[in-house]
Design a protein around this motif. Structure first.
Motif, PDB file in Angstrom:
ATOM      1  N   TYR A  69      21.221 -45.962  52.043  1.00  0.00           N
ATOM      2  CA  TYR A  69      21.867 -47.244  51.758  1.00  0.00           C
ATOM      3  C   TYR A  69      23.224 -47.074  51.079  1.00  0.00           C
ATOM      4  CZ  TYR A  69      17.670 -49.614  53.225  1.00  0.00           C
ATOM      5  OH  TYR A  69      16.636 -50.101  53.983  1.00  0.00           O
ATOM      6  N   ALA A  70      23.872 -45.937  51.289  1.00  0.00           N
ATOM      7  CA  ALA A  70      25.148 -45.631  50.628  1.00  0.00           C
ATOM      8  C   ALA A  70      26.257 -46.611  50.987  1.00  0.00           C
ATOM      9  CB  ALA A  70      25.573 -44.203  50.954  1.00  0.00           C
ATOM     10  N   ARG A  71      26.116 -47.331  52.086  1.00  0.00           N
ATOM     11  CA  ARG A  71      27.160 -48.298  52.475  1.00  0.00           C
ATOM     12  C   ARG A  71      27.183 -49.523  51.551  1.00  0.00           C
ATOM     13  NH1 ARG A  71      23.010 -48.495  55.916  1.00  0.00           N
ATOM     14  NH2 ARG A  71      22.068 -50.480  56.477  1.00  0.00           N
ATOM     15  N   TYR A  72      26.131 -49.668  50.746  1.00  0.00           N
ATOM     16  CA  TYR A  72      26.065 -50.743  49.761  1.00  0.00           C
ATOM     17  C   TYR A  72      26.342 -50.183  48.375  1.00  0.00           C
ATOM     18  CZ  TYR A  72      23.716 -53.145  53.579  1.00  0.00           C
ATOM     19  OH  TYR A  72      23.417 -53.697  54.788  1.00  0.00           O
ATOM     20  N   GLU A  73      26.503 -51.056  47.406  1.00  0.00           N
ATOM     21  CA  GLU A  73      26.656 -50.593  46.029  1.00  0.00           C
ATOM     22  C   GLU A  73      25.288 -50.129  45.532  1.00  0.00           C
ATOM     23  OE1 GLU A  73      27.820 -52.331  41.646  1.00  0.00           O
ATOM     24  OE2 GLU A  73      28.620 -53.336  43.409  1.00  0.00           O
ATOM     25  N   VAL A  74      25.191 -48.859  45.155  1.00  0.00           N
ATOM     26  CA  VAL A  74      23.925 -48.279  44.714  1.00  0.00           C
ATOM     27  C   VAL A  74      24.091 -47.745  43.301  1.00  0.00           C
ATOM     28  CG1 VAL A  74      22.181 -46.515  45.162  1.00  0.00           C
ATOM     29  CG2 VAL A  74      23.307 -47.651  47.079  1.00  0.00           C
ATOM     30  N   THR A  75      23.158 -48.100  42.435  1.00  0.00           N
ATOM     31  CA  THR A  75      23.128 -47.616  41.057  1.00  0.00           C
ATOM     32  C   THR A  75      21.882 -46.772  40.892  1.00  0.00           C
ATOM     33  OG1 THR A  75      24.144 -49.694  40.364  1.00  0.00           O
ATOM     34  CG2 THR A  75      23.175 -48.337  38.641  1.00  0.00           C
ATOM     35  N   ASP A  76      22.033 -45.605  40.263  1.00  0.00           N
ATOM     36  CA  ASP A  76      20.862 -44.742  40.097  1.00  0.00           C
ATOM     37  C   ASP A  76      20.450 -44.562  38.639  1.00  0.00           C
ATOM     38  OD1 ASP A  76      22.897 -43.113  39.277  1.00  0.00           O
ATOM     39  OD2 ASP A  76      22.522 -41.537  40.745  1.00  0.00           O
ATOM     40  N   ILE A  77      20.711 -45.566  37.845  1.00  0.00           N
ATOM     41  CA  ILE A  77      20.219 -45.585  36.467  1.00  0.00           C
ATOM     42  C   ILE A  77      18.837 -46.228  36.487  1.00  0.00           C
ATOM     43  CG2 ILE A  77      20.580 -46.513  34.140  1.00  0.00           C
ATOM     44  CD1 ILE A  77      23.595 -46.539  34.827  1.00  0.00           C
ATOM     45  N   ASP A  78      17.852 -45.557  35.937  1.00  0.00           N
ATOM     46  CA  ASP A  78      16.489 -46.079  35.887  1.00  0.00           C
ATOM     47  C   ASP A  78      15.945 -46.378  37.283  1.00  0.00           C
ATOM     48  OD1 ASP A  78      14.144 -46.829  34.592  1.00  0.00           O
ATOM     49  OD2 ASP A  78      14.780 -48.910  34.400  1.00  0.00           O
ATOM     50  N   GLY A  79      16.049 -45.406  38.175  1.00  0.00           N
ATOM     51  CA  GLY A  79      15.581 -45.576  39.548  1.00  0.00           C
ATOM     52  C   GLY A  79      16.758 -45.694  40.487  1.00  0.00           C
ATOM     53  N   VAL A  80      16.593 -46.456  41.545  1.00  0.00           N
ATOM     54  CA  VAL A  80      17.662 -46.702  42.511  1.00  0.00           C
ATOM     55  C   VAL A  80      17.714 -48.202  42.757  1.00  0.00           C
ATOM     56  CG1 VAL A  80      18.413 -46.373  44.900  1.00  0.00           C
ATOM     57  CG2 VAL A  80      17.451 -44.449  43.636  1.00  0.00           C
ATOM     58  N   LYS A  81      18.880 -48.789  42.519  1.00  0.00           N
ATOM     59  CA  LYS A  81      19.078 -50.213  42.762  1.00  0.00           C
ATOM     60  C   LYS A  81      20.141 -50.371  43.837  1.00  0.00           C
ATOM     61  CE  LYS A  81      20.117 -54.682  40.750  1.00  0.00           C
ATOM     62  NZ  LYS A  81      20.808 -55.364  39.662  1.00  0.00           N
ATOM     63  N   ILE A  82      19.788 -51.091  44.893  1.00  0.00           N
ATOM     64  CA  ILE A  82      20.700 -51.344  46.006  1.00  0.00           C
ATOM     65  C   ILE A  82      21.143 -52.795  45.921  1.00  0.00           C
ATOM     66  CG2 ILE A  82      20.973 -51.291  48.501  1.00  0.00           C
ATOM     67  CD1 ILE A  82      18.278 -49.522  48.380  1.00  0.00           C
ATOM     68  N   ASP A  83      22.440 -53.000  45.757  1.00  0.00           N
ATOM     69  CA  ASP A  83      22.983 -54.360  45.695  1.00  0.00           C
ATOM     70  C   ASP A  83      23.501 -54.754  47.072  1.00  0.00           C
ATOM     71  OD1 ASP A  83      22.791 -55.341  42.938  1.00  0.00           O
ATOM     72  OD2 ASP A  83      23.996 -53.582  42.465  1.00  0.00           O
ATOM     73  N   PHE A  84      22.841 -55.735  47.683  1.00  0.00           N
ATOM     74  CA  PHE A  84      23.268 -56.294  48.947  1.00  0.00           C
ATOM     75  C   PHE A  84      24.155 -57.503  48.657  1.00  0.00           C
ATOM     76  CE2 PHE A  84      19.088 -54.363  49.712  1.00  0.00           C
ATOM     77  CZ  PHE A  84      19.386 -53.529  50.775  1.00  0.00           C
TER      78      PHE A  84
END
Length: 93
Positions: free
Chosen positions: A34-49
């Motif tokens: 899901y790298a084409r979206y904003e991805v945060t990897d603090i405390d797991g992986v969060k994908i912002d659509f």
């Protein structure tokens, strides 16, 4: 394994794991997928659509990954969570 809608647009799912699964590698793979979206990897992986998000977290007490999703509707949150769960399941089976 189970799904529980916690309110309008919120969804929770879980994927049971076995001890042989490298959860960190699995989370890295989802992040790359899901790298084409904003991805945060603090405390797991969060994908912002554009219209919601999915957050994956490994449990420290159970062999599971928790998947939380939020969108404008339950249906949209379900779709997002289901797409991520498909990626996870393809890696653990």
């Amino acid at each position: 394994r189970s799904c529980l809608a916690r309110g309008l647009g919120d969804v929770y799912k879980r994927q049971d794991l076995t001890p042989a699964i490298d959860v960190d590698a699995l989370l890295r793979a989802v992040k790359e997928q899901y790298a084409r979206y904003e991805v945060t990897d603090i405390d797991g992986v969060k994908i912002d659509f554009p219209d919601g998000w999915v957050h994956l977290r490994k449990s420290n007490t159970e062999p599971i990954i928790r998947v939380y999703a939020e969108a404008e509707t339950v249906e949209s949150a379900e779709e997002k969570a289901a797409a991520v769960m498909t990626v996870i399941r393809s890696m653990v089976e």
